[in-house]
Design an enzyme around this catalytic site. Sequence first.
Site, mmCIF file in Angstrom:
data_model
loop_
_atom_site.group_PDB
_atom_site.id
_atom_site.type_symbol
_atom_site.label_atom_id
_atom_site.label_comp_id
_atom_site.label_asym_id
_atom_site.label_seq_id
_atom_site.Cartn_x
_atom_site.Cartn_y
_atom_site.Cartn_z
ATOM 1 N N CYS A 142 132.441 -65.636 50.084
ATOM 2 C CA CYS A 142 130.832 -66.207 49.792
ATOM 3 C C CYS A 142 130.048 -65.468 51.070
ATOM 4 O O CYS A 142 128.913 -65.002 50.860
ATOM 5 C CB CYS A 142 130.920 -67.614 50.159
ATOM 6 S SG CYS A 142 132.094 -68.502 49.118
ATOM 7 N N HIS A 191 126.428 -64.215 51.581
ATOM 8 C CA HIS A 191 125.600 -65.356 52.394
ATOM 9 C C HIS A 191 125.781 -65.639 53.815
ATOM 10 O O HIS A 191 125.600 -66.486 54.183
ATOM 11 C CB HIS A 191 125.807 -66.455 51.499
ATOM 12 C CG HIS A 191 125.332 -66.567 50.054
ATOM 13 N ND1 HIS A 191 123.888 -66.440 49.753
ATOM 14 C CD2 HIS A 191 125.819 -66.416 48.956
ATOM 15 C CE1 HIS A 191 123.646 -66.564 48.529
ATOM 16 N NE2 HIS A 191 124.926 -66.340 48.237
ATOM 17 N N ARG A 232 126.595 -73.458 39.381
ATOM 18 C CA ARG A 232 126.540 -72.337 40.388
ATOM 19 C C ARG A 232 127.377 -71.635 41.281
ATOM 20 O O ARG A 232 127.523 -70.545 41.269
ATOM 21 C CB ARG A 232 125.219 -72.792 41.231
ATOM 22 C CG ARG A 232 124.746 -71.968 42.338
ATOM 23 C CD ARG A 232 123.881 -70.875 42.138
ATOM 24 N NE ARG A 232 124.797 -69.676 41.894
ATOM 25 C CZ ARG A 232 124.691 -68.518 41.194
ATOM 26 N NH1 ARG A 232 123.140 -68.333 40.944
ATOM 27 N NH2 ARG A 232 125.382 -67.630 41.244
ATOM 28 N N CYS A 290 129.176 -67.945 41.145
ATOM 29 C CA CYS A 290 129.342 -67.144 42.517
ATOM 30 C C CYS A 290 130.689 -66.690 42.519
ATOM 31 O O CYS A 290 130.839 -65.513 42.883
ATOM 32 C CB CYS A 290 129.126 -68.319 43.584
ATOM 33 S SG CYS A 290 127.571 -68.640 44.009
#
Lengths: 268, 103
Positions: free
Chosen positions: A177, A181, A225, A229
């Site tokens: 992730c 991010h 969501r 991802c």
Amino acid sequence: MKTRPMMLALAVAAAIAAPAAMAEGSTADGIAQYRAMLAEGNPAELWELAGEDIWKEKAGPKQASLEQCDLGKGPGVVKGASAALPRYFKDTDRVQDLESRLMTCMQTLQGISPDNFVKGKWGKGEMEKMEQIVAYVVGQSRDMKINVDMSSPQMKKMYALGKKAFFYRAGPMDFACSTCHGEDGKRIRLQDLPNLTKHEGAAAGWGSWPAYRVSNGQFWTMQHRLNDCYRQQRFPEPIYGSDVTIALSVYMAKTANGGTVMTPGIKR
Amino acid sequence: MGNPMRIRAAASDGVTEVKVLMNHEMETGQRKDSSGNLIPAHFITELNAKHGDKVVLQAEFGPSVSKNPFLSFKFKGGAKGEKVVISWVDNKGDSRSDEATIG
């Protein structure tokens, strides 16, 4: 006759200047402007309307409504509930996010099996109703402050797990992730990605999902969501309502604490 | 019968601003599904807005209008407590009519 070429020259100069001036505003500004234009007529409101009816409707083998569902603020309290989720629930002895909690309520109150969601398809059957209920519930926390209670040891454990999952690199592309991010100024195609390791980024990201996506006309819950991802990272897609998804939610929500709830959001 | 619309209407200084969010697929008839078959067109063709008995807006919609369309317009007149009625008809003959009280 003399003035004409002058006028023309001015017009040409203006025409050349215009695109240059436009280029000064970044693409991000353009997208922000587009979002502001869309926000007025956020179709997520249609999901909210439907969800409110479903919340009060008798359904499932037990023919009960969800009005006795305890989202953490007592049975039937919806106002402000999602701003304080995920949280630790004594009755299930689990940390739950909104969707896993709703699954619990549907199972215990209405007799609707979690298989409808775990094995279900986005936007179809019971899952469509789940999405509408989610839109209604998150809309009832709009403009409130994100306020997740981190005092219990169970929440702290989930936060640690979520942080680990966030930085865990794997899959055929060796992604985590945090690859997209974990730093400021990253983007996918033309869209800026929030840095979820910092308060501002987490508040922007966590605070604006679930959301309506204009590009495909769908309403996406937080579970959807997160699932996507992982799909984009070429990971196996996580099970609906599984602990890793809840742990990541705890990680984001804690980092976003104090930010403003803008749900249901709107995305391009 | 179609799905309900969300209508908001507010009057100020003798002008009423109406905002309508419609719930409609607005399928163009150009797209194909996963097995390659054409998805039949399904879109709103006509829209009508009434304030009392008076028609204040008439519009012809087509396949180029987005899914779940949003429409905003203003008309002269209208006062708090009066009603605005919006109705549409689509190419399959389906229709929907909803009303809102001006606030």
